[in-house]
Design a protein around this motif. Structure first.
Motif, PDB file in Angstrom:
ATOM      1  N   ILE A   1      32.371  72.766 158.750  1.00 40.77           N
ATOM      2  CA  ILE A   1      32.924  72.974 157.410  1.00 40.77           C
ATOM      3  C   ILE A   1      34.178  72.128 157.205  1.00 40.77           C
ATOM      4  CG2 ILE A   1      33.797  74.685 155.785  1.00 40.77           C
ATOM      5  CD1 ILE A   1      30.794  74.889 156.517  1.00 40.77           C
ATOM      6  N   ARG A   2      35.010  72.006 158.227  1.00 44.46           N
ATOM      7  CA  ARG A   2      36.208  71.162 158.130  1.00 44.46           C
ATOM      8  C   ARG A   2      35.824  69.714 157.844  1.00 44.46           C
ATOM      9  NH1 ARG A   2      37.839  74.370 162.813  1.00 44.46           N
ATOM     10  NH2 ARG A   2      39.434  75.876 162.143  1.00 44.46           N
TER      11      ARG A   2
ATOM     12  N   SER B   1      30.906  71.438 147.034  1.00 45.22           N
ATOM     13  CA  SER B   1      31.645  71.010 145.836  1.00 45.22           C
ATOM     14  C   SER B   1      30.703  70.659 144.713  1.00 45.22           C
ATOM     15  CB  SER B   1      32.512  69.798 146.181  1.00 45.22           C
ATOM     16  OG  SER B   1      31.693  68.684 146.510  1.00 45.22           O
TER      17      SER B   1
ATOM     18  N   ASP C   1      37.694  78.427 152.970  1.00 36.39           N
ATOM     19  CA  ASP C   1      38.371  78.580 154.259  1.00 36.39           C
ATOM     20  C   ASP C   1      37.357  78.342 155.381  1.00 36.39           C
ATOM     21  OD1 ASP C   1      39.650  79.364 156.563  1.00 36.39           O
ATOM     22  OD2 ASP C   1      40.314  81.309 155.806  1.00 36.39           O
ATOM     23  N   PRO C   2      37.489  77.251 156.159  1.00 37.23           N
ATOM     24  CA  PRO C   2      36.515  76.954 157.219  1.00 37.23           C
ATOM     25  C   PRO C   2      36.372  78.072 158.246  1.00 37.23           C
ATOM     26  CG  PRO C   2      37.930  75.062 156.817  1.00 37.23           C
ATOM     27  CD  PRO C   2      38.519  76.202 156.049  1.00 37.23           C
TER      28      PRO C   2
ATOM     29  N   ILE D   1      32.735  69.954 150.473  1.00 37.49           N
ATOM     30  CA  ILE D   1      32.989  71.390 150.395  1.00 37.49           C
ATOM     31  C   ILE D   1      34.108  71.649 149.397  1.00 37.49           C
ATOM     32  CG2 ILE D   1      33.736  73.420 151.703  1.00 37.49           C
ATOM     33  CD1 ILE D   1      31.035  72.508 152.568  1.00 37.49           C
ATOM     34  N   ARG D   2      34.008  72.738 148.658  1.00 34.78           N
ATOM     35  CA  ARG D   2      35.055  73.106 147.716  1.00 34.78           C
ATOM     36  C   ARG D   2      36.395  73.239 148.420  1.00 34.78           C
ATOM     37  NH1 ARG D   2      32.514  77.991 146.232  1.00 34.78           N
ATOM     38  NH2 ARG D   2      34.625  78.827 146.406  1.00 34.78           N
ATOM     39  N   SER D   3      37.447  72.773 147.778  1.00 36.79           N
ATOM     40  CA  SER D   3      38.768  72.737 148.406  1.00 36.79           C
ATOM     41  C   SER D   3      39.330  74.135 148.691  1.00 36.79           C
ATOM     42  CB  SER D   3      39.748  71.965 147.521  1.00 36.79           C
ATOM     43  OG  SER D   3      39.854  72.578 146.244  1.00 36.79           O
ATOM     44  N   ASP D   4      38.825  75.154 148.003  1.00 35.16           N
ATOM     45  CA  ASP D   4      39.345  76.500 148.211  1.00 35.16           C
ATOM     46  C   ASP D   4      38.594  77.270 149.297  1.00 35.16           C
ATOM     47  OD1 ASP D   4      37.002  76.618 146.711  1.00 35.16           O
ATOM     48  OD2 ASP D   4      37.611  78.433 145.635  1.00 35.16           O
TER      49      ASP D   4
ATOM     50  N   LEU E   1      34.877  69.461 154.278  1.00 35.06           N
ATOM     51  CA  LEU E   1      36.071  69.474 153.427  1.00 35.06           C
ATOM     52  C   LEU E   1      36.720  68.102 153.389  1.00 35.06           C
ATOM     53  CD1 LEU E   1      37.864  72.850 154.271  1.00 35.06           C
ATOM     54  CD2 LEU E   1      37.346  71.998 151.973  1.00 35.06           C
TER      55      LEU E   1
END
Length: 214
Positions: free
Chosen positions: A145-146, A205, A159-160, A154-157, A149
């Motif tokens: 997920i990181r 995203s 949390d990985p 991945i959406r900026s909000d 991001l």
């Protein structure tokens, strides 16, 4: 003195190899008995008899029977991580990356002797290891997920760490159902892929979602 010095590392290496082989022999004997009789029903004396070693030899390698459970768990995690290291592609699609993680988990479980998974997972839970062990599987998912991001997929909000735990917990739930026989025809692989497909739309995203439809 100088003539004898080069032999010391060889001797030390041989002793360590012999120690590892003996530990593996005891561990293998224990797992075969757990699969046959169950964890609680298997005694240390049963293990030493199967491994053909003295009782004291067992305790030279394992402090108690429960340590066999932590060893089993640690080896499974190491195999999982090793599978992911083998030929890791770059710039792969997020769903493919997560799917590869799930495939590696399926392979680790399917490599186990039939019946052993359920026995060992039950012992793993009873020992409280899902709470006390480092969350290595969750961290693997979190790293995927990181990467997403960092690449803007991945959406900026998101949390990985939270998503990593969510995927780990969903995997464990599917694994427990699989061991119980509840998945039946669907199988573990199908169930885990479905989990990825269910979670992905909620974290990607907008730009990635648009690109995926083109």
């Amino acid at each position: 003195m100088s003539a004898e010095s080069p032999a010391a590392p060889v001797a030390t290496g041989r002793r360590e190899r012999n120690k590892q082989r003996m530990r593996a022999r005891i561990f293998s004997a224990a797992l075969s008995l757990f699969a046959e009789k169950g964890f609680e029903q298997t005694k240390v004396d049963d293990i030493t008899e199967r491994a053909d070693v003295a009782r004291g030899t067992f305790f030279n390698h394992f402090q108690h029977k429960e340590e066999l459970v932590t060893t089993w768990s640690s080896q499974r995690l190491s195999r999982f991580e090793e599978k992911l290291r083998q030929g890791t592609p770059t710039n792969e699609d997020l769903s493919v990356a997560l799917g590869r993680c799930m495939t590696a988990l399926v392979e680790v479980n399917e490599e186990e002797e039939p019946g052993l998974n359920r026995v060992m997972l039950t012992s793993w839970v009873r020992a409280g290891l899902p709470i006390t062990e480092p969350p290595r599987t969750a961290e693997v998912f979190a790293n995927v997920i990181r990467t997403g991001l960092a690449e803007g997929r991945i959406r900026s909000d998101v949390d990985p760490v939270q998503v990593g735990y969510l995927l780990r917990d969903a995997y464990l739930g599917a694994l427990f159902r699989w061991c119980r026989g509840d998945l039946k025809a669907e199988g573990l692989a199908t169930e885990l892929q479905g989990i990825v497909e269910f979670i992905l739309p909620s974290i990607v995203s907008d730009s990635s979602a648009v690109a995926a439809t083109k």
